[in-house]
Scaffold this active site. Structure first.
Site, mmCIF file in Angstrom:
data_model
loop_
_atom_site.group_PDB
_atom_site.id
_atom_site.type_symbol
_atom_site.label_atom_id
_atom_site.label_comp_id
_atom_site.label_asym_id
_atom_site.label_seq_id
_atom_site.Cartn_x
_atom_site.Cartn_y
_atom_site.Cartn_z
ATOM 1 N N SER A 4 11.602 3.822 -1.475
ATOM 2 C CA SER A 4 12.352 2.584 -1.703
ATOM 3 C C SER A 4 12.268 2.174 -3.173
ATOM 4 O O SER A 4 12.681 2.928 -4.049
ATOM 5 C CB SER A 4 11.840 1.490 -0.762
ATOM 6 O OG SER A 4 12.626 0.318 -0.860
ATOM 7 N N HIS A 9 17.501 -2.110 2.998
ATOM 8 C CA HIS A 9 18.135 -0.837 3.354
ATOM 9 C C HIS A 9 19.028 -0.958 4.593
ATOM 10 O O HIS A 9 19.104 -0.040 5.407
ATOM 11 C CB HIS A 9 17.073 0.261 3.525
ATOM 12 C CG HIS A 9 16.203 0.404 2.324
ATOM 13 N ND1 HIS A 9 16.662 0.884 1.117
ATOM 14 C CD2 HIS A 9 14.899 0.069 2.112
ATOM 15 C CE1 HIS A 9 15.685 0.853 0.227
ATOM 16 N NE2 HIS A 9 14.615 0.357 0.803
#
Length: 304
Positions: free
Chosen positions: A86, A190
Site C-alpha cells: 500500500s 483500496h
C-alpha cells in the site's frame, strides 16, 4: 537474493521513531523532510498518541519517513528487488530511485490528505480475516457489499467497506474464517470509496519527474515488475482505489529466487506474512536500531 520491503498503514505505534532519532544525522534528516511537507514528523513519531498517528494524513508520511530513515541507517544496500505494501509502495519507489526522498514525502503527504478527505465522506473502515478459503471469502464479502481490499496471502484477506457492513461481517463470518480483526485505519482504502483521492493524486503526480527504477520494482497491482518510472507513478496513483495483491508480490518473490526478506521500520507485518507464505526464505524486521547489525549480516549473506 534479497528483497527489501516496506510496510503499509497500521504498522505505526506511539513513539516508534524515538530510538531512531538518536542515530547520527537522523534528526536533521527528519527535520528537513518535516519542513518540506509542513508536518512535524519528529513530534508524531516520538510524542503523539495512538489516535493522533491513526490519522491517515499523518500516518502515511510518518510511515514513509520511517522506512527511508531506517534504510539509510543500513548503509549501502543493493537488494535484488524492492516492494511495499500500500503506502509502502512510495517508500519502495524511493528505494528504487524512481523518486528522491523529498519527492516521495511530498507525494505521500498529498496522498494522505486526499485519502483522509475521501474517508470523511462516509464512515468506513477495514477488518482483517484470518483463515478460510480465499475464493469462498471473496464471494462472501461481495454479498455483504464489501471489497477484498488487501489479498495478503498466508491465509489473510482484509475487507473494506462501511462500518455497518463491517459490523455485519463480524457477526456473519465467511466459512472457515477463524477471526475478524478491526484494523486501526480511518477508511476503506483500496476501494471505490477512495475514488476522489485518485483524482487528487493524479494532479499531484503531474508535478513529478520520475526516473526509471534502478532495481526490480514489484507492484501491488498484479505482482509484476515495473520497468519505467512513469508506469510506477501511474500505478501509485491508481492503487489508492485498487486492491493490494501482496499475495501476487510474494509469488513473484518466489519466481525471482528470493532467499531473504528485510522489512524496514516499522517492520513486522510483512515478515509475518513471509514466514507463512515463503518457507525457507530468511526474514528480518527492522523495529529498532538494535536490529541493524543483524540486518547488515543478512544483507551481506544474501545480496547479489
Amino acid at each position: 537474493m534479497l528483497v527489501l520491503v516496506a510496510p503499509g498503514q497500521g504498522a505505526q505505534t506511539p513513539g516508534f521513531l524515538t530510538p531512531w532519532l538518536d542515530l547520527p544525522g537522523a534528526a536533521d534528516r527528519l527535520a528537513g523532510w518535516s519542513d518540506a511537507i509542513g508536518l512535524d514528523l519528529a513530534h508524531y513519531g516520538t510524542q503523539a498518541d495512538a489516535d493522533a498517528i491513526r490519522d491517515t494524513a499523518v500516518a502515511q508520511p510518518l510511515l514513509v519517513a520511517a522506512g527511508l530513515l531506517s534504510a539509510a541507517a543500513l548503509g549501502e544496500v543493493t537488494p535484488g528487488a524492492v516492494a511495499g505494501h500500500s503506502v509502502g509502495e512510495i517508500t519502495a519507489a524511493a528505494f528504487a530511485g524512481v523518486l528522491d526522498d523529498t519527492a516521495a514525502l511530498q507525494l505521500v503527504r498529498k496522498r494522505g490528505l486526499a485519502m483522509a478527505e475521501a474517508a470523511a465522506i462516509t464512515r468506513t473502515g477495514m477488518s482483517a480475516l484470518l483463515g478460510g478459503d480465499p475464493e469462498t471469502t471473496v464471494v462472501h464479502l461481495e454479498k455483504l457489499g464489501l471489497t477484498a481490499a488487501n489479498v495478503n496471502g498466508a491465509g489473510q484477506i482484509v475487507a473494506a467497506g462501511t462500518l455497518e457492513q463491517l459490523a455485519e461481517l463480524a457477526e456473519n463470518k465467511p466459512e472457515g474464517v477463524r477471526k475478524v480483526i478491526a484494523l486501526k485505519v480511518a477508511g476503506a482504502f483500496h476501494t471505490q470509496h477512495m475514488a476522489p483521492a485518485v483524482d487528487a493524486l493524479a494532479k499531484a503526480a503531474e508535478e513529478l519527474a520520475p526516473a526509471d527504477p534502478k532495481l526490480t520494482y514489484v507492484s501491488n497491482k498484479d505482482g509484476k515488475a515495473v520497468a519505467t518510472g512513469d508506469e510506477v507513478v501511474a500505478r501509485l496513483v491508481g492503487q489508492v482505489a485498487h486492491p493490494v495483491r501482496w499475495d501476487l508480490c510474494m509469488e513473484t518473490f518466489k519466481e525471482l529466487g528470493v532467499t531473504a526478506l528485510l522489512e524496514v521500520c516499522p517492520g513486522g507485518t510483512l515478515t509475518g506474512l513471509a514466514k507463512r507464505a515463503l518457507p525457507g526464505v530468511k526474514t528480518l524486521a527492522l523495529k529498532t536500531p538494535d536490529d541493524l547489525d543483524a540486518a547488515r549480516e543478512l544483507i551481506a549473506e544474501h545480496s547479489a
